[in-house]
Motif scaffolding. Sequence first.
Motif, PDB file in Angstrom:
ATOM      1  N   ALA A   8       0.842  -1.200   0.000  1.00  0.00           N
ATOM      2  CA  ALA A   8       0.000   0.000   0.000  1.00  0.00           C
ATOM      3  C   ALA A   8       0.880   1.254   0.000  1.00  0.00           C
ATOM      4  O   ALA A   8       0.611   2.215  -0.733  1.00  0.00           O
ATOM      5  CB  ALA A   8      -0.923  -0.002   1.209  1.00  0.00           C
ATOM      6  N   LEU A   9       1.947   1.236   0.781  1.00  0.00           N
ATOM      7  CA  LEU A   9       2.876   2.359   0.840  1.00  0.00           C
ATOM      8  C   LEU A   9       3.577   2.554  -0.509  1.00  0.00           C
ATOM      9  O   LEU A   9       3.707   3.680  -0.991  1.00  0.00           O
ATOM     10  CB  LEU A   9       3.906   2.144   1.946  1.00  0.00           C
ATOM     11  N   VAL A  10       3.994   1.469  -1.133  1.00  0.00           N
ATOM     12  CA  VAL A  10       4.623   1.538  -2.454  1.00  0.00           C
ATOM     13  C   VAL A  10       3.632   2.101  -3.475  1.00  0.00           C
ATOM     14  O   VAL A  10       3.995   2.926  -4.319  1.00  0.00           O
ATOM     15  CB  VAL A  10       5.149   0.157  -2.897  1.00  0.00           C
ATOM     16  N   GLY A  11       2.387   1.699  -3.399  1.00  0.00           N
ATOM     17  CA  GLY A  11       1.364   2.204  -4.304  1.00  0.00           C
ATOM     18  C   GLY A  11       1.139   3.701  -4.139  1.00  0.00           C
ATOM     19  O   GLY A  11       1.029   4.435  -5.124  1.00  0.00           O
ATOM     20  N   TYR A  15       1.924   6.550  -6.943  1.00  0.00           N
ATOM     21  CA  TYR A  15       0.877   7.476  -7.393  1.00  0.00           C
ATOM     22  C   TYR A  15       1.334   8.924  -7.258  1.00  0.00           C
ATOM     23  O   TYR A  15       1.154   9.723  -8.180  1.00  0.00           O
ATOM     24  CB  TYR A  15      -0.407   7.236  -6.598  1.00  0.00           C
ATOM     25  N   VAL A  16       1.927   9.268  -6.130  1.00  0.00           N
ATOM     26  CA  VAL A  16       2.410  10.634  -5.922  1.00  0.00           C
ATOM     27  C   VAL A  16       3.520  10.955  -6.921  1.00  0.00           C
ATOM     28  O   VAL A  16       3.555  12.046  -7.490  1.00  0.00           O
ATOM     29  CB  VAL A  16       2.894  10.824  -4.464  1.00  0.00           C
ATOM     30  N   GLY A  17       4.403  10.014  -7.170  1.00  0.00           N
ATOM     31  CA  GLY A  17       5.459  10.220  -8.150  1.00  0.00           C
ATOM     32  C   GLY A  17       4.903  10.405  -9.545  1.00  0.00           C
ATOM     33  O   GLY A  17       5.374  11.255 -10.304  1.00  0.00           O
TER      34      GLY A  17
END
Length: 61
Positions: A8-11, A15-17
């Motif tokens: 979830a953190l990687v996702g 997304y922000v990137g």
Amino acid sequence: MPQLIFFALVGVVAYVGYRSFIKEAERVTAKVRRNEKQRQTGANGTLVKDPETGEYRLEKD
């Protein structure tokens, strides 16, 4: 459970990137189009009015 939090953190980071990349790409594209239009018209820049002094100055990128 830790794997779920990690993914979830990687996702969220991805997304922000992605959003940051899109925003920067749009900014660069607008700058290139503006410069191309200035080249076609022979202009040396875009003038913007300073709200405090009322004078016109070249727009800063």
